[in-house]
Design a protein around this motif. Structure first.
Motif, short mmCIF file in Angstrom:
data_model
loop_
_atom_site.label_atom_id
_atom_site.label_comp_id
_atom_site.label_asym_id
_atom_site.label_seq_id
_atom_site.Cartn_x
_atom_site.Cartn_y
_atom_site.Cartn_z
N LEU A 97 0.05 -0.65 -0.03
CA LEU A 97 0.22 -0.14 -0.18
C LEU A 97 1.10 1.05 0.01
CD1 LEU A 97 -2.47 1.28 0.53
CD2 LEU A 97 -2.34 1.18 3.36
N VAL A 98 0.00 2.22 -0.71
CA VAL A 98 1.35 3.58 -0.80
C VAL A 98 -0.10 4.71 -0.47
CG1 VAL A 98 1.76 5.19 -2.49
CG2 VAL A 98 2.91 3.55 -3.09
N VAL A 99 0.95 4.58 1.46
CA VAL A 99 -0.60 6.22 1.63
C VAL A 99 -0.06 7.73 1.60
CG1 VAL A 99 -0.85 7.04 3.06
CG2 VAL A 99 -0.75 4.69 3.02
N ILE A 100 -0.39 8.43 0.55
CA ILE A 100 0.50 9.70 0.48
C ILE A 100 -1.18 10.74 1.57
CG2 ILE A 100 -0.14 11.35 -1.80
CD1 ILE A 100 -0.42 9.22 -3.37
N GLY A 101 0.03 11.29 1.61
CA GLY A 101 -1.18 12.02 3.02
C GLY A 101 -0.21 12.53 4.04
N GLY A 102 -0.36 12.58 5.43
CA GLY A 102 0.08 13.62 6.14
C GLY A 102 0.35 13.24 7.51
N ASP A 103 0.14 13.73 8.92
CA ASP A 103 0.99 12.79 9.21
C ASP A 103 0.20 11.72 10.38
OD1 ASP A 103 -0.28 14.86 11.05
OD2 ASP A 103 1.61 14.82 12.20
N GLY A 104 -0.78 12.14 10.21
CA GLY A 104 -1.91 11.21 10.54
C GLY A 104 -2.02 10.22 9.75
N SER A 105 -1.72 10.77 8.62
CA SER A 105 -2.52 9.31 7.46
C SER A 105 -1.02 7.96 7.88
CB SER A 105 -2.37 9.78 6.04
OG SER A 105 -3.67 10.79 6.27
N PHE A 106 0.29 8.79 8.27
CA PHE A 106 1.09 7.64 8.52
C PHE A 106 1.15 7.13 9.57
CE2 PHE A 106 4.22 11.28 5.87
CZ PHE A 106 3.41 10.53 4.81
N THR A 107 0.33 7.44 10.85
CA THR A 107 0.18 7.38 11.56
C THR A 107 -0.98 5.36 11.57
OG1 THR A 107 0.55 8.86 13.22
CG2 THR A 107 -1.09 7.21 14.22
N GLY A 108 -1.89 6.13 10.75
CA GLY A 108 -3.02 4.30 10.54
C GLY A 108 -1.77 3.89 9.33
N ALA A 109 -1.67 3.93 8.68
CA ALA A 109 0.04 3.06 8.05
C ALA A 109 0.99 2.48 8.99
CB ALA A 109 0.01 4.05 6.95
N LEU A 110 1.15 2.95 9.82
CA LEU A 110 2.35 2.16 10.72
C LEU A 110 0.87 1.30 11.50
CD1 LEU A 110 5.21 1.77 11.05
CD2 LEU A 110 4.89 3.78 13.42
N LEU A 111 0.18 1.19 12.42
CA LEU A 111 -0.37 0.28 12.60
C LEU A 111 -0.84 -0.75 12.19
CD1 LEU A 111 -2.72 3.22 14.82
CD2 LEU A 111 -1.14 1.00 15.47
N PHE A 112 -1.44 -0.08 10.68
CA PHE A 112 -1.41 -0.83 9.71
C PHE A 112 -0.87 -2.37 9.39
CE2 PHE A 112 -2.83 -3.00 5.41
CZ PHE A 112 -4.17 -2.63 5.93
N ASN A 113 0.17 -1.79 8.97
CA ASN A 113 1.93 -2.52 8.75
C ASN A 113 1.33 -3.20 10.03
OD1 ASN A 113 4.53 -2.25 10.19
ND2 ASN A 113 4.42 -2.97 7.35
N GLN A 114 1.55 -3.46 11.46
CA GLN A 114 2.68 -3.93 12.64
C GLN A 114 1.39 -4.51 13.36
OE1 GLN A 114 2.92 -0.01 15.08
NE2 GLN A 114 4.76 0.14 14.37
N GLU A 115 0.28 -4.32 12.31
CA GLU A 115 -1.41 -5.18 13.34
C GLU A 115 -0.98 -6.20 11.67
OE1 GLU A 115 -3.80 -2.36 15.23
OE2 GLU A 115 -4.38 -3.06 13.64
N HIS A 116 -1.24 -6.47 10.66
CA HIS A 116 -1.11 -6.75 9.92
C HIS A 116 -0.16 -8.03 8.85
CE1 HIS A 116 -5.38 -6.87 10.27
NE2 HIS A 116 -5.25 -5.56 10.93
N ASN A 117 1.62 -7.10 9.22
CA ASN A 117 2.79 -7.39 8.60
C ASN A 117 2.37 -6.70 7.06
OD1 ASN A 117 5.29 -8.29 8.12
ND2 ASN A 117 4.59 -9.91 7.73
N PHE A 118 2.11 -5.63 6.79
CA PHE A 118 1.15 -4.99 5.46
C PHE A 118 2.34 -3.84 4.93
CE2 PHE A 118 -1.08 -3.59 1.78
CZ PHE A 118 -1.69 -5.01 1.56
N PRO A 119 2.91 -4.51 3.95
CA PRO A 119 3.88 -3.64 3.24
C PRO A 119 4.08 -2.03 3.43
CG PRO A 119 3.79 -5.33 2.28
CD PRO A 119 3.00 -5.91 3.41
N VAL A 120 4.14 -1.31 3.61
CA VAL A 120 3.23 0.40 3.44
C VAL A 120 4.58 1.14 2.87
CG1 VAL A 120 1.23 0.11 4.55
CG2 VAL A 120 3.76 1.02 5.89
N MET A 121 3.97 2.05 2.30
CA MET A 121 4.63 3.54 1.84
C MET A 121 4.05 4.66 1.86
SD MET A 121 8.54 2.86 1.10
CE MET A 121 8.49 3.99 0.53
N GLY A 122 4.79 5.73 2.90
CA GLY A 122 4.48 6.80 2.27
C GLY A 122 4.80 7.72 1.63
N ILE A 123 4.25 8.75 1.25
CA ILE A 123 4.04 9.60 0.56
C ILE A 123 4.15 11.25 1.04
CG2 ILE A 123 4.48 11.39 -2.06
CD1 ILE A 123 4.02 8.32 -3.36
N PRO A 124 4.76 11.90 1.46
CA PRO A 124 3.90 13.56 2.50
C PRO A 124 3.02 14.63 1.37
CG PRO A 124 6.14 13.63 1.71
CD PRO A 124 6.28 11.87 1.24
#
Ligand code: F6P
Length: 324
Positions: A97-124
């Motif tokens: 998953l690629v998430v384009i957003g701000g720090d709130g969106s990145f916090t969500g991405a990180l939790l999602f990764n930690q809970e489901h071991n799902f690869p994520v990348m952020g674009i600010p």
């Protein structure tokens, strides 16, 4: 990795479309399928998806906003919401998953990764530029240019009528837009959240300006400034002490979030999109793509979220000297 999902989340910012396009085209270049997610994380929970290919992102690089739409999802803050989102991605055979957003969106991405071991990348992507690990977020340059153009226009009236203007710019809790547009727009005073400005000091500056023969004044106020007064209360305060001053307030508001992205934001979005996809293909996860000294690089998402302010106080000094 055979399929990547992309979404935009949080406040929209010019350049988000260009970033989606870059993700989609980089995937096409590497023969990877792309799933567009509408309305940010909420669309992930509700399986609001669209298959994208290189041609479906034509005519988007020059458009403001985000054609995938954006949202601040409350449901994704719950474990159940994230579980539902994970199941939907799995159902659609998405591997990253690629998430384009701000720090709130990145916090969500990180939790999602930690809970489901799902690869994520952020674009600010935010006009506020309030993310650690990149000198520029997507949309920031465009917002600066939009705001400075508006300040220039207001200055015409300020100088024609010998008026003082309090101009409020966006930025949430950060002063990047205020400080840069204040310097670029020739402001007399700039109020930012990173600095405590006692209101008496502001008044004293204004009085000194008048004594020096300044006939008009632009005061740029960041929406999160630390005076403890809103912009109308600031105006009332100064007006009470000096009824002879002719003062007006202008709030630039959401016009700063819209419009065609600047060339800088389009190029930045393209570079970030390429790097985000190719980093996932290298088997890496949990990074934000950033730009520093005109080089694209990576910062761990966790650091990007918690890194703190990167505002350069040298600019504060420049602003002070310029208003001599
Ligand atoms: O984060 C971008 C931003 O425009 C901030 O500058 C501002 O504080 C906030 O979003 C406004 O949010 P909304 O569009 O929900 O009113």
């Amino acid at each position: 990795i055979k399929k990547i999902a992309v979404l935009t989340s949080g406040g929209d910012a010019p350049g988000m479309n260009a970033a989606i396009r870059a993700v989609v085209r980089t995937c096409a270049y590497h023969n990877i399928a792309v799933l567009g997610v509408y309305r940010g994380y909420q669309g992930m929970i509700e399986a609001d998806f669209v298959e994208l290919n290189a041609r479906s992102v034509r005519d988007t690089i020059n458009k403001g906003g985000t054609f995938l739409k954006s949202a601040r999802s409350k449901d994704f803050r719950t474990k159940e919401g994230r579980q539902k989102a994970y199941e939907n991605l799995k159902k659609h055979n998405v591997d990253a998953l690629v998430v384009i957003g701000g720090d709130g969106s990145f916090t969500g991405a990180l939790l999602f990764n930690q809970e489901h071991n799902f690869p994520v990348m952020g674009i600010p992507g935010t006009i506020d530029n309030d993310i650690y690990g990149t000198s520029h977020t997507l949309g920031y340059d465009t917002a600066l240019n939009t705001a400075v153009e508006a300040i220039d226009k207001i200055r015409d009236t300020a100088s024609s009528h010998n008026r003082m203007f309090f101009i409020e710019v966006m930025g949430r809790d950060a002063g990047f837009i205020a400080l840069n547009t204040g310097i670029g727009g020739g402001a007399e005073r700039i109020l930012i959240p990173e600095e405590d400005t006692p209101i008496e000091e502001l008044l004293q500056d204004i009085e000194e300006g008048h004594a020096k023969g300044k006939t008009s004044n632009i005061i740029v106020v960041a929406e999160g400034d630390k005076t403890g007064k809103n912009i109308f209360e600031l105006k009332d305060y100064v007006e009470k002490k000096h009824p002879e001053y002719d003062i007006r307030v202008a709030i630039l508001g959401h016009m700063q979030r819209g419009g065609a992205p600047s060339c800088y934001d389009r190029v930045l979005a393209s570079r970030m999109g390429v790097k985000a996809v190719e980093t996932l293909l290298e088997g890496k996860s949990n990074f934000m793509v950033g730009i520093n000294n005109d080089k694209i690089d990576l910062t761990p998402l966790e650091k990007a979220i918690k890194g703190g302010s990167k505002l350069d106080m040298e600019l504060v000094r420049v602003a002070e000297i310029m208003s001599v």
